[in-house]
Design a protein around this motif. Structure first.
Motif, short mmCIF file in Angstrom:
data_model
loop_
_atom_site.label_atom_id
_atom_site.label_comp_id
_atom_site.label_asym_id
_atom_site.label_seq_id
_atom_site.Cartn_x
_atom_site.Cartn_y
_atom_site.Cartn_z
N MET A 1 -1.17 -4.19 12.35
CA MET A 1 -0.98 -3.34 11.18
C MET A 1 -2.30 -3.16 10.46
O MET A 1 -2.98 -4.14 10.15
N LYS A 2 -2.68 -1.90 10.20
CA LYS A 2 -3.98 -1.62 9.61
C LYS A 2 -3.84 -1.00 8.22
O LYS A 2 -2.89 -0.26 7.96
N ALA A 3 -4.84 -1.29 7.38
CA ALA A 3 -4.84 -0.76 6.02
C ALA A 3 -6.23 -0.25 5.66
O ALA A 3 -7.23 -0.65 6.26
N ALA A 4 -6.26 0.66 4.71
CA ALA A 4 -7.52 1.12 4.12
C ALA A 4 -7.41 0.94 2.61
O ALA A 4 -6.33 1.08 2.03
N ILE A 5 -8.54 0.62 1.98
CA ILE A 5 -8.58 0.42 0.54
C ILE A 5 -9.54 1.44 -0.06
O ILE A 5 -10.67 1.57 0.40
N ILE A 6 -9.07 2.17 -1.06
CA ILE A 6 -9.89 3.19 -1.72
C ILE A 6 -10.02 2.85 -3.19
O ILE A 6 -9.01 2.59 -3.87
N THR A 7 -11.23 2.83 -3.70
CA THR A 7 -11.44 2.71 -5.14
C THR A 7 -11.95 4.05 -5.65
O THR A 7 -12.86 4.64 -5.07
N VAL A 63 -2.52 2.82 2.83
CA VAL A 63 -3.69 3.21 2.07
C VAL A 63 -3.44 2.76 0.64
O VAL A 63 -2.50 3.22 -0.01
N ILE A 64 -4.26 1.82 0.17
CA ILE A 64 -4.09 1.31 -1.19
C ILE A 64 -5.22 1.85 -2.05
O ILE A 64 -6.40 1.67 -1.74
N VAL A 65 -4.84 2.52 -3.12
CA VAL A 65 -5.79 3.21 -3.99
C VAL A 65 -5.79 2.53 -5.36
O VAL A 65 -4.73 2.27 -5.92
N THR A 66 -6.98 2.20 -5.87
CA THR A 66 -7.06 1.68 -7.24
C THR A 66 -7.94 2.60 -8.07
O THR A 66 -8.91 3.18 -7.58
N GLY A 67 -7.57 2.74 -9.34
CA GLY A 67 -8.34 3.59 -10.25
C GLY A 67 -7.71 4.96 -10.41
O GLY A 67 -6.84 5.38 -9.64
N GLY A 68 -8.16 5.65 -11.46
CA GLY A 68 -7.66 7.00 -11.70
C GLY A 68 -6.29 7.07 -12.33
O GLY A 68 -5.69 8.14 -12.41
N LEU A 69 -5.77 5.91 -12.78
CA LEU A 69 -4.49 5.89 -13.48
C LEU A 69 -4.74 5.42 -14.91
O LEU A 69 -5.35 4.37 -15.12
N THR A 72 -6.12 8.72 -20.13
CA THR A 72 -7.11 9.75 -20.44
C THR A 72 -7.01 10.93 -19.50
O THR A 72 -6.46 10.84 -18.40
N LYS A 73 -7.60 12.05 -19.91
CA LYS A 73 -7.47 13.29 -19.15
C LYS A 73 -8.21 13.26 -17.82
O LYS A 73 -7.93 14.07 -16.94
N ASP A 74 -9.19 12.37 -17.68
CA ASP A 74 -9.95 12.35 -16.43
C ASP A 74 -9.28 11.50 -15.36
O ASP A 74 -9.81 11.35 -14.26
N ASP A 75 -8.11 10.94 -15.63
CA ASP A 75 -7.38 10.18 -14.62
C ASP A 75 -6.56 11.15 -13.77
O ASP A 75 -5.56 11.72 -14.22
N ILE A 148 -0.34 3.89 -1.57
CA ILE A 148 0.01 3.09 -2.74
C ILE A 148 -1.08 3.29 -3.78
O ILE A 148 -2.26 3.13 -3.49
N SER A 149 -0.68 3.63 -4.98
CA SER A 149 -1.64 3.82 -6.08
C SER A 149 -1.46 2.72 -7.11
O SER A 149 -0.34 2.43 -7.54
N LEU A 150 -2.58 2.11 -7.50
CA LEU A 150 -2.56 1.02 -8.47
C LEU A 150 -3.56 1.31 -9.59
O LEU A 150 -4.57 1.97 -9.37
N PRO A 151 -3.29 0.80 -10.79
CA PRO A 151 -4.30 0.93 -11.86
C PRO A 151 -5.55 0.16 -11.50
O PRO A 151 -5.51 -0.82 -10.75
N GLY A 152 -6.68 0.59 -12.04
CA GLY A 152 -7.95 -0.06 -11.72
C GLY A 152 -8.24 -1.30 -12.54
O GLY A 152 -9.14 -2.08 -12.18
N VAL A 153 -7.53 -1.50 -13.65
CA VAL A 153 -7.74 -2.70 -14.47
C VAL A 153 -7.41 -3.93 -13.62
O VAL A 153 -6.28 -4.06 -13.13
N PRO A 154 -8.37 -4.83 -13.40
CA PRO A 154 -8.18 -5.91 -12.43
C PRO A 154 -6.92 -6.75 -12.62
O PRO A 154 -6.20 -7.02 -11.65
N TYR A 155 -6.63 -7.18 -13.84
CA TYR A 155 -5.47 -8.06 -14.00
C TYR A 155 -4.16 -7.32 -13.77
O TYR A 155 -3.18 -7.90 -13.28
#
Length: 417
Positions: A1-7, A63-69, A72-75, A148-155
């Motif tokens: 099983m393969k994954a990619a991580i995008i920030t 594909v797990i994506v962090t950030g952009g959530l 603010t309007k630029d998310d 999968i989209s996740l917030p970029g705030v680490p915690y």
């Protein structure tokens, strides 16, 4: 099983912040047998995001994506998800209630439309409820790939990975076992270690891979085994580690990814109920910082001094001015005196002292740049060694920190009752 991580985030691409999210996600996936195929950092640009999604489609399972959530309007991530999945944003009432409670109940201020927009999610997504923040995660599948989209705030990201994503992946996917064993070595460089274990490395079975992870003064050897029979993998790893230990026992100090030399040293001190103190000059507090970064260090570390200036060594540590004049501030005699004095000052069992020229200029001493004297005061003696770690300055201090701990460990072993 393969994954990619995008920030996602221009702030990462311009070096304003360092991406730590990808490392955490990769480690979490690796533990459950998911192979990370690639990591990408991309800009806050819809076309760039869509192009990247298209390139990864059906090439990986996750594909797990962090950030952009965020509020603010630029998310742009949610809107881009809608474009990619031909979907529209709708209000998730549970998320809206949660956001309202956070804003009005916890922060005690009226909720705004921007806050309410946090509850907008693509209608086709599975919402990953974010209990520690306002931006929910999103799980959406297209053909053979889950995005999968996740917030970029680490915690917030960590909470969702641990409590939502990992359990869901375990439940929905059959995965191989990926087991790792790390051997921590000190005192010899990568090429010398590789030469000593060449025959052993060549005999490793195909399902076990060896990686060399060098850093100043140490080399981590990481064995990774992959397969469907967990017990067989564990047994084979144990057999190979035993064989490796027989070859390079003299430089092995630990068998765990987290068992750094400072962890090993503190563990030894705790077991013997002994204490340590430090007097640092050229290392500028780096040894103390390394030791106190280990949880529970206060059980053995009594404190230390950064005696950077020559006069401070005289005024604070009571190093003899005559001694400095006779031998130079960068000398075995001064390092030894510093260790003796700080050991007595803190009433500790062991002491480390450093003095040297880290560069780029010589300072108060005539010793060559890169010259370091390290002294270890034990319950019975004082041991001093001279080194020249060359340049640049950061390399010199890094090597001095590692060598100090290495010398301390050897002396502790000598004094085991």
């Amino acid at each position: 099983m393969k994954a990619a991580i995008i920030t996602i985030g221009d702030e990462i691409l311009i070096g304003q912040i360092v991406d730590t999210n990808s490392g955490f996600i990769a480690k979490s996936l690796d533990k459950i047998g998911v192979e990370v195929h690639e990591m990408l950092s991309i800009s806050d640009d819809k076309k760039h995001i869509l192009d990247t999604f298209g390139q990864l489609q059906n090439r990986v399972d996750l594909v797990i994506v962090t950030g952009g959530l965020g509020p603010t309007k630029d998310d742009v991530t949610k809107k881009t998800f809608c474009d990619y999945f031909d979907d529209e944003l709708v209000v998730d009432e549970l998320v809206l209630a949660h956001v309202t409670e956070l804003i009005e109940g916890y922060f005690k201020r009226p909720i705004t439309q921007i806050n309410k927009d946090q509850a907008l999610v693509p209608s086709k997504c599975t919402v990953l409820f974010n209990q520690v923040g306002t931006a929910p995660g999103m799980w959406m599948k297209k053909e053979n790939t889950v995005f999968i989209s996740l917030p970029g705030v680490p915690y917030e990201m960590k909470h969702l990975v641990e409590h939502q994503i990992i359990p869901k992946v375990i439940k929905e996917y059959k995965r191989p076992y990926i087991l790792h064993q790390t051997v921590l070595t000190y005192g010899q460089g990568e090429s010398l270690v590789a030469e000593r274990i060449e025959e052993w490395e060549d005999s490793l079975p195909e399902f076990i891979k060896l990686a060399y992870l060098p850093s100043p003064g140490r080399v981590r050897l990481r064995l990774s085994a992959r397969g469907t029979d967990k017990e067989m993998l564990e047994n084979e790893l144990a057999t190979q580690i035993k064989s490796l230990d027989a070859i390079i026992h003299d430089i092995i100090v630990g068998f765990d990814e987290d068992e750094t030399l400072e962890v090993v040293v503190l563990k030894m001190l705790k077991e013997q109920n002994k204490t340590i103190t430090i007097a640092e000059s050229c290392t500028g507090g780096r040894i103390a910082a390394t030791i106190t970064a280990v949880p529970g260090a206060s059980l053995c570390f009594k404190g230390g001094l950064v005696c950077y200036a020559t006069q401070t060594k005289i005024d604070v540590l009571d190093v003899s001015e005559k001694l400095i004049a006779e031998h130079s501030v960068v000398s075995a005699a001064v390092a030894s005196e510093m260790a003796i004095k700080v050991k007595a000052l803190f009433n500790a069992d062991y002491a480390i002292a450093t003095t040297g020229n880290a560069g780029p200029s010589k300072g108060d001493a005539a010793a060559e740049i890169g010259t370091i004297f390290i002294a270890i005061a034990t319950p019975n003696a004082v041991i001093v060694e001279e080194f020249n770690f060359g340049q640049p300055r950061e390399k010199v201090t890094d090597r001095a920190v590692v060598k100090s701990l290495e010398m301390l460990q050897k002396e502790i072993l000598k004094n085991v009752c």
